[in-house]
Write a protein that holds these residues in place. Structure first.
Motif, PDB file in Angstrom:
ATOM      1  N   HIS A 242       0.838  -1.207   0.000  1.00  0.00           N
ATOM      2  CA  HIS A 242       0.000   0.000   0.000  1.00  0.00           C
ATOM      3  C   HIS A 242       0.872   1.255   0.000  1.00  0.00           C
ATOM      4  CE1 HIS A 242      -3.703   2.308   0.869  1.00  0.00           C
ATOM      5  NE2 HIS A 242      -2.877   3.100   1.528  1.00  0.00           N
TER       6      HIS A 242
ATOM      7  N   HIS B 192      -5.660   0.092   7.710  1.00  0.00           N
ATOM      8  CA  HIS B 192      -5.677   0.844   6.450  1.00  0.00           C
ATOM      9  C   HIS B 192      -5.602   2.346   6.718  1.00  0.00           C
ATOM     10  CE1 HIS B 192      -6.682   1.852   2.289  1.00  0.00           C
ATOM     11  NE2 HIS B 192      -7.553   2.714   2.774  1.00  0.00           N
TER      12      HIS B 192
ATOM     13  N   ARG C 299      -2.591   4.807   5.657  1.00  0.00           N
ATOM     14  CA  ARG C 299      -2.854   5.987   4.831  1.00  0.00           C
ATOM     15  C   ARG C 299      -2.311   7.250   5.490  1.00  0.00           C
ATOM     16  NH1 ARG C 299      -9.028   7.327   3.577  1.00  0.00           N
ATOM     17  NH2 ARG C 299      -8.979   7.516   5.848  1.00  0.00           N
TER      18      ARG C 299
END
Length: 203
Positions: free
Chosen positions: A38, A78, A82
């Motif tokens: 990610h 997540h 981020r």
């Protein structure tokens, strides 16, 4: 191996919240590649992406007590990923926030009033490195071979042609010294050594 341990739903986070380093290693192994992928989507430099990924897990361990209140870990992770990625981009671009953080709310596990909570993984690692550099030469060598190169005490003893007892003594004295030098940052030394150990396990 830690990755082979089976945890019941919710048990893994509870164990980590209570300070179980084996449970944390399991979580690290399970999610490291996912988090790195990610981060790598936005941070094109591998080394920088690895630093941010390490920083994310470093923060999770330092704030592990808060994991007991996390209901759904993957969405939570997540958001953490981020936030840290955006922060990393800001640092790399040397640009002000520009209002980005207003759209990505900070979450509890990334905030702390303690000195450690104000440091990221890279800054913390630099603090540790400065403290290690103050060790006597042979003690510094033994400590680095153990904690940074991942060698066993027996391997160190064989390479340096000293006894295992001497290796144990060097490691013990080094840890005592480092804990004293980093006393203003409670938990920092153990967190750094744990993350380093997890990282060595991936190589």
């Amino acid at each position: 191996m830690a990755a082979e341990i089976s945890y019941k739903p919710g048990e893994l986070l509870r164990n980590i919240a209570e300070g179980d380093s084996d449970a944390f290693t399991h979580l690290f192994d399970k999610y490291w590649l996912q988090v790195f992928a990610h981060v790598r989507t936005y941070i094109k430099d591998n080394a920088a992406a690895e630093d941010i990924t390490q920083d994310i897990f470093f923060s999770i361990w330092l704030n592990r007590s808060k994991l007991a209140t996390v209901q759904d870990f993957e969405p939570w992770l997540h958001v953490v990923t981020r936030n840290r990625t955006i922060s990393g981009l800001r640092k790399m671009l040397h640009e002000p926030d520009g209002g980005i953080s207003a759209t990505v709310p900070e979450i509890a596990a990334q905030q702390s009033d303690s000195p450690v909570g104000q440091l990221d993984y890279k800054q913390s690692r630099e603090l540790l490195q400065k403290a290690i550099d103050q060790l006597p030469e042979r003690r510094r060598q033994v400590f680095r071979m153990s904690r940074q190169d991942g060698l066993t005490h027996a391997e160190i003893a064989e390479q340096l042609q000293i006894s295992k007892a001497t290796v144990n003594e060097h490691i013990g004295e080094a840890l005592a010294f480092l804990k004293t030098r980093l006393a203003a940052y409670p938990g920092l030394l153990n967190a750094l050594l744990l993350i380093s150990g997890c990282w060595l396990g991936r190589k």
